[in-house]
Design an enzyme around this catalytic site. Structure first.
Site, PDB file in Angstrom:
ATOM      1  N   HIS A  98       0.682  -1.243   0.147  1.00 44.91           N
ATOM      2  CA  HIS A  98      -0.072  -0.109  -0.069  1.00 44.91           C
ATOM      3  C   HIS A  98       0.920   1.358  -0.132  1.00 44.91           C
ATOM      4  O   HIS A  98       0.303   2.251  -0.295  1.00 44.91           O
ATOM      5  CB  HIS A  98      -0.742   0.091   1.378  1.00 44.91           C
ATOM      6  CG  HIS A  98      -2.271  -0.985   1.149  1.00 44.91           C
ATOM      7  ND1 HIS A  98      -2.259  -2.217   1.357  1.00 44.91           N
ATOM      8  CD2 HIS A  98      -3.425  -0.648   0.734  1.00 44.91           C
ATOM      9  CE1 HIS A  98      -3.183  -2.876   1.161  1.00 44.91           C
ATOM     10  NE2 HIS A  98      -3.977  -1.734   0.510  1.00 44.91           N
ATOM     11  N   GLY A  99       2.134   1.167   0.368  1.00 48.37           N
ATOM     12  CA  GLY A  99       2.945   2.273   0.344  1.00 48.37           C
ATOM     13  C   GLY A  99       4.069   2.427   1.324  1.00 48.37           C
ATOM     14  O   GLY A  99       4.178   1.393   2.218  1.00 48.37           O
TER      15      GLY A  99
END
Length: 248
Positions: A98-99
């Protein structure tokens, strides 16, 4: 205090409707061109465990990690300890996917730890509890973890989590909160019902009556056009507001 709860619940709903609708649009466009894509969300907020939640939420991502990471690592074939290791690796990677932010990594690891706890002993205990308590447990845990997911850093996440329990020194409810409730409470109620299969189940029951089924067939396309017009009007009226998942 109430403001933090409105924030947490609203973000859960926004994330669900944003990404679920995004997936439904992809499914619909795929069918136009002759491709049949499976459902990506299956009413996750009615789940009775975190394990069930992840069978209903972002099904394509969960399936990919299961098929290409969890099973190749050995899955649950080589004993309990290696299964725990494999689950933690999968959820660490899910967070990183997701990051590059500590909040995503912690979010993923916490979900992994909860899934391990459920598999080891909690599910056996939870099965004895009433369904509504199990659903409240899931909604509360998911809300807390999505507050972390939405935060820029853990300091911000902790402030928001403490706010849920009145630990930031704010009053229980203020004029700012009342303004938001007056402005958005109807939308919030509609969203809560829309996140459950209540409306779908009701329509399916009504369709069993031939007369009502004919009325629904006439009204359904009209209602869809009206909804399309209303949501388009909202989009035009608002400022630029991209899909939340464009962040990831």
């Amino acid at each position: 205090v109430i403001f933090y709860w409105i924030f947490g619940i609203s973000y859960m709903l926004q994330l669900y409707f944003d990404f679920s609708a995004y997936s439904d649009m992809a499914i619909g466009l795929g069918r136009i061109f002759g491709f049949n894509f499976p459902e990506n969300f299956n009413y996750p907020y009615i789940s009775k465990s975190i394990t069930e939640f992840w069978r209903r939420w972002h099904i394509s991502l969960s399936t990919w990690f299961k098929d290409y990471v969890y099973i190749p690592l050995g899955g649950n074939r080589d004993g309990k300890y290696k299964q725990i290791r494999n689950i933690l690796i999968v959820w660490l990677l899910t967070g990183i996917w997701h990051g590059a932010n500590w909040t995503f990594l912690i979010w993923g690891l916490l979900f992994g730890i909860l899934l391990i706890i459920e598999k080891i002993f909690l599910n056996k205990f939870m099965e004895k509890l009433p369904s509504f308590i199990r659903r409240i447990y899931v909604l509360f845990i998911v809300m807390i973890l999505f507050v972390i997911f939405n935060s820029d850093n853990m300091a911000e996440a902790l402030i928001n989590i403490k706010g849920l329990f009145g630990m930031n020194g704010e009053v229980f409810i203020n004029d700012y909160t009342l303004h938001y409730l007056k402005s958005y409470l109807p939308i919030l109620i509609i969203a809560i019902f829309g996140a459950t299969p209540f409306i779908k189940t009701l329509i399916d029951k009504l369709r069993k009556n031939k007369y009502l089924n004919n009325i629904i067939n006439i009204l359904e396309p009209i209602l869809i056009v009206i909804i399309l017009f209303v949501v388009t009007s909202y989009l035009i009226d608002n400022s630029y507001n991209p899909f939340l998942y464009f962040r990831f």
